[in-house]
Design a protein around this motif. Structure first.
Motif, PDB file in Angstrom:
ATOM      1  N   ALA A   1     -15.387 -24.796 -21.734  1.00  9.38           N
ATOM      2  CA  ALA A   1     -15.810 -25.520 -20.515  1.00  9.38           C
ATOM      3  C   ALA A   1     -14.743 -26.217 -19.760  1.00  9.38           C
ATOM      4  O   ALA A   1     -14.427 -26.297 -18.704  1.00  9.38           O
ATOM      5  CB  ALA A   1     -16.928 -26.669 -20.789  1.00  9.38           C
ATOM      6  N   THR A   2     -13.659 -26.971 -20.869  1.00  7.54           N
ATOM      7  CA  THR A   2     -12.715 -27.613 -20.058  1.00  7.54           C
ATOM      8  C   THR A   2     -11.394 -27.228 -20.104  1.00  7.54           C
ATOM      9  O   THR A   2     -10.435 -27.775 -19.582  1.00  7.54           O
ATOM     10  CB  THR A   2     -12.840 -29.008 -20.760  1.00  7.54           C
ATOM     11  OG1 THR A   2     -12.491 -28.927 -22.289  1.00  7.54           O
ATOM     12  CG2 THR A   2     -14.015 -29.695 -20.553  1.00  7.54           C
ATOM     13  N   GLY A   3     -11.229 -26.089 -20.954  1.00  6.60           N
ATOM     14  CA  GLY A   3      -9.545 -25.572 -21.034  1.00  6.60           C
ATOM     15  C   GLY A   3      -9.147 -25.904 -22.475  1.00  6.60           C
ATOM     16  O   GLY A   3      -9.820 -26.285 -23.342  1.00  6.60           O
ATOM     17  N   ALA A   4      -7.888 -25.874 -22.538  1.00  5.36           N
ATOM     18  CA  ALA A   4      -6.949 -25.766 -23.926  1.00  5.36           C
ATOM     19  C   ALA A   4      -6.896 -27.123 -24.379  1.00  5.36           C
ATOM     20  O   ALA A   4      -6.744 -27.405 -25.481  1.00  5.36           O
ATOM     21  CB  ALA A   4      -5.853 -25.259 -23.659  1.00  5.36           C
ATOM     22  N   GLY A   5      -7.106 -28.126 -23.549  1.00  7.85           N
ATOM     23  CA  GLY A   5      -6.735 -29.768 -23.723  1.00  7.85           C
ATOM     24  C   GLY A   5      -7.897 -30.357 -24.753  1.00  7.85           C
ATOM     25  O   GLY A   5      -8.331 -31.342 -24.231  1.00  7.85           O
ATOM     26  N   VAL A   6      -8.103 -29.766 -25.603  1.00  7.53           N
ATOM     27  CA  VAL A   6      -9.168 -30.125 -26.711  1.00  7.53           C
ATOM     28  C   VAL A   6      -8.670 -30.483 -27.992  1.00  7.53           C
ATOM     29  O   VAL A   6      -8.136 -29.333 -28.556  1.00  7.53           O
ATOM     30  CB  VAL A   6     -10.477 -29.299 -26.539  1.00  7.53           C
ATOM     31  CG1 VAL A   6     -11.475 -29.797 -27.667  1.00  7.53           C
ATOM     32  CG2 VAL A   6     -10.902 -29.143 -25.343  1.00  7.53           C
ATOM     33  N   GLY A   7      -8.596 -31.420 -28.455  1.00  8.87           N
ATOM     34  CA  GLY A   7      -8.388 -31.565 -29.619  1.00  8.87           C
ATOM     35  C   GLY A   7      -9.214 -30.878 -30.990  1.00  8.87           C
ATOM     36  O   GLY A   7     -10.171 -31.182 -31.041  1.00  8.87           O
ATOM     37  N   ALA A   8      -8.309 -30.218 -31.660  1.00  9.75           N
ATOM     38  CA  ALA A   8      -9.159 -29.301 -32.553  1.00  9.75           C
ATOM     39  C   ALA A   8      -9.366 -30.140 -34.011  1.00  9.75           C
ATOM     40  O   ALA A   8     -10.174 -29.964 -34.743  1.00  9.75           O
ATOM     41  CB  ALA A   8      -8.371 -28.144 -33.028  1.00  9.75           C
ATOM     42  N   ALA A   9      -8.468 -31.038 -34.462  1.00  7.42           N
ATOM     43  CA  ALA A   9      -8.504 -31.793 -35.661  1.00  7.42           C
ATOM     44  C   ALA A   9     -10.085 -32.338 -35.972  1.00  7.42           C
ATOM     45  O   ALA A   9     -10.329 -32.037 -37.114  1.00  7.42           O
ATOM     46  CB  ALA A   9      -7.457 -32.945 -35.606  1.00  7.42           C
ATOM     47  N   PRO A  10     -10.643 -33.036 -35.203  1.00 13.37           N
ATOM     48  CA  PRO A  10     -12.075 -33.361 -35.740  1.00 13.37           C
ATOM     49  C   PRO A  10     -12.786 -32.249 -36.261  1.00 13.37           C
ATOM     50  O   PRO A  10     -13.699 -32.336 -37.154  1.00 13.37           O
ATOM     51  CB  PRO A  10     -12.645 -34.089 -34.451  1.00 13.37           C
ATOM     52  CG  PRO A  10     -11.552 -34.522 -33.817  1.00 13.37           C
ATOM     53  CD  PRO A  10     -10.582 -33.440 -34.003  1.00 13.37           C
ATOM     54  N   TYR A  11     -12.839 -31.097 -35.471  1.00 13.11           N
ATOM     55  CA  TYR A  11     -13.632 -30.062 -35.573  1.00 13.11           C
ATOM     56  C   TYR A  11     -13.169 -29.359 -36.893  1.00 13.11           C
ATOM     57  O   TYR A  11     -14.185 -29.011 -37.850  1.00 13.11           O
ATOM     58  CB  TYR A  11     -13.527 -29.020 -34.427  1.00 13.11           C
ATOM     59  CG  TYR A  11     -14.144 -29.755 -33.369  1.00 13.11           C
ATOM     60  CD1 TYR A  11     -15.522 -29.532 -32.788  1.00 13.11           C
ATOM     61  CD2 TYR A  11     -13.202 -30.072 -32.359  1.00 13.11           C
ATOM     62  CE1 TYR A  11     -15.817 -30.219 -31.745  1.00 13.11           C
ATOM     63  CE2 TYR A  11     -13.404 -30.814 -31.177  1.00 13.11           C
ATOM     64  CZ  TYR A  11     -15.119 -30.832 -30.793  1.00 13.11           C
ATOM     65  OH  TYR A  11     -15.414 -31.402 -29.677  1.00 13.11           O
ATOM     66  N   LEU A  12     -12.037 -28.965 -37.130  1.00 14.29           N
ATOM     67  CA  LEU A  12     -11.357 -28.643 -38.491  1.00 14.29           C
ATOM     68  C   LEU A  12     -11.853 -29.353 -39.645  1.00 14.29           C
ATOM     69  O   LEU A  12     -12.054 -29.046 -40.775  1.00 14.29           O
ATOM     70  CB  LEU A  12     -10.264 -28.401 -38.373  1.00 14.29           C
ATOM     71  CG  LEU A  12      -9.497 -27.295 -37.172  1.00 14.29           C
ATOM     72  CD1 LEU A  12      -8.024 -27.346 -37.036  1.00 14.29           C
ATOM     73  CD2 LEU A  12     -10.043 -25.879 -37.732  1.00 14.29           C
ATOM     74  N   ASP A  13     -11.823 -30.754 -39.401  1.00 16.49           N
ATOM     75  CA  ASP A  13     -11.941 -31.760 -40.540  1.00 16.49           C
ATOM     76  C   ASP A  13     -13.318 -31.469 -40.941  1.00 16.49           C
ATOM     77  O   ASP A  13     -13.798 -31.604 -42.323  1.00 16.49           O
ATOM     78  CB  ASP A  13     -11.661 -33.088 -40.045  1.00 16.49           C
ATOM     79  CG  ASP A  13     -10.279 -33.348 -39.975  1.00 16.49           C
ATOM     80  OD1 ASP A  13      -9.496 -32.592 -40.954  1.00 16.49           O
ATOM     81  OD2 ASP A  13      -9.904 -34.624 -39.512  1.00 16.49           O
ATOM     82  N   ARG A  14     -14.451 -31.566 -39.984  1.00 20.43           N
ATOM     83  CA  ARG A  14     -15.739 -31.179 -40.443  1.00 20.43           C
ATOM     84  C   ARG A  14     -15.972 -29.839 -41.225  1.00 20.43           C
ATOM     85  O   ARG A  14     -16.723 -29.765 -42.230  1.00 20.43           O
ATOM     86  CB  ARG A  14     -16.649 -31.192 -39.131  1.00 20.43           C
ATOM     87  CG  ARG A  14     -16.850 -32.476 -38.386  1.00 20.43           C
ATOM     88  CD  ARG A  14     -17.433 -32.157 -36.942  1.00 20.43           C
ATOM     89  NE  ARG A  14     -18.432 -31.480 -36.818  1.00 20.43           N
ATOM     90  CZ  ARG A  14     -19.195 -31.130 -35.812  1.00 20.43           C
ATOM     91  NH1 ARG A  14     -18.566 -31.390 -34.874  1.00 20.43           N
ATOM     92  NH2 ARG A  14     -20.093 -30.540 -35.745  1.00 20.43           N
ATOM     93  N   ALA A  15     -15.248 -28.700 -40.794  1.00 21.64           N
ATOM     94  CA  ALA A  15     -15.384 -27.573 -41.403  1.00 21.64           C
ATOM     95  C   ALA A  15     -14.902 -27.556 -42.852  1.00 21.64           C
ATOM     96  O   ALA A  15     -15.116 -27.228 -44.078  1.00 21.64           O
ATOM     97  CB  ALA A  15     -14.898 -26.439 -40.646  1.00 21.64           C
TER      98      ALA A  15
END
Length: 242
Positions: free
Chosen positions: A161-175
């Motif tokens: 929805a917003t492009g590449a400027g999304v920090g992935a760290a919180p999502y990877l930590d959840r996984a």
């Protein structure tokens, strides 16, 4: 994009666009298979069907999750697959979550199968298509409650929805802290390797998305090249491969 996040049991009707998520491990394994030169992956509904598809098409390789079993050539482990000599082959894949989810939305006009290793290309494909309506993210693990799959789905939806400027760290930590990761790390899940969790958390490891569609009577998964520059609803923009 209007994302909906549902488990397999919650699917009703035929989604317009379905993104089927299995991080640990079906669609991480599928991406590794394509990177190793597999031409296509046939998704089987049962282990018996997988073995029949292998038998009727000499040269195919059959893969399942869990422990090794007679007739199956490979197990559902990215670490064990990364050194396999599978270039130019067709793989028949049967798992308890990922392939089930893909087959559950087999009539959708567009089906993408995804995990963190192809998250960026999947998001770019969705963004480049300028999807105006709902996108159904199918959370395949744990009847829709798998934290690693939900985290990946939410990351792809936001990045699409917003492009590449999304920090992935919180999502990877959840996984990384998910039940599935714990079970893989401690060897609870058979047919695994100590490196599986780390490989499942490699963001954008591969430069392609994965599209599933009916070919004759089978559901077939193939890699789809996605340009790093896409034209979405907000105009052209550069996408950097990590």
């Amino acid at each position: 994009m209007d994302p909906r996040f549902v488990g397999i049991p919650e699917l009703t009707g035929v989604p317009r666009i379905a993104v089927v998520i299995d991080v640990m491990r079906a669609f991480t394994v599928a991406a590794w298979a394509f990177s190793r030169g597999v031409e296509k992956i046939v998704l089987a509904a049962t282990e018996d069907e997988a073995l029949a598809l292998k038998e009727h098409h000499p040269g195919r390789l059959a893969l399942k999750d869990g422990a090794p079993a007679a007739g199956f050539d490979l197990v559902n482990s990215p670490a064990l697959l990364r050194s396999a000599d599978i270039g130019g082959r067709t793989l028949v894949q049967k798992t308890t979550a990922g392939t089930v989810g893909a087959l559950a939305v087999a009539d959708a006009p567009l089906i993408l199968c995804a995990s963190f290793v192809v998250a960026g290309p999947t998001a770019r494909l969705l963004r480049g298509a300028g999807v105006p309506g709902p996108v159904t993210f199918v959370i395949t693990g744990e009847d829709g409650r798998a934290e690693e799959d939900l985290a990946c789905a939410e990351y792809i939806a936001r990045r699409g929805a917003t492009g590449a400027g999304v920090g992935a760290a919180p999502y990877l930590d959840r996984a990384r802290n998910s039940r599935a990761a714990a079970e893989l790390s401690t060897g609870v899940r058979r047919g695994s390797h100590p490196d599986d969790v780390a490989l499942c958390l490699e963001l954008d490891r591969f430069p392609f998305a994965m599209t599933a569609r009916r070919e004759d009577s089978a559901m077939v998964l193939r890699p789809t090249t996605v340009p790093r520059t896409v034209v979405g609803p907000r105009g052209p923009g550069k996408r950097r491969h990590h």
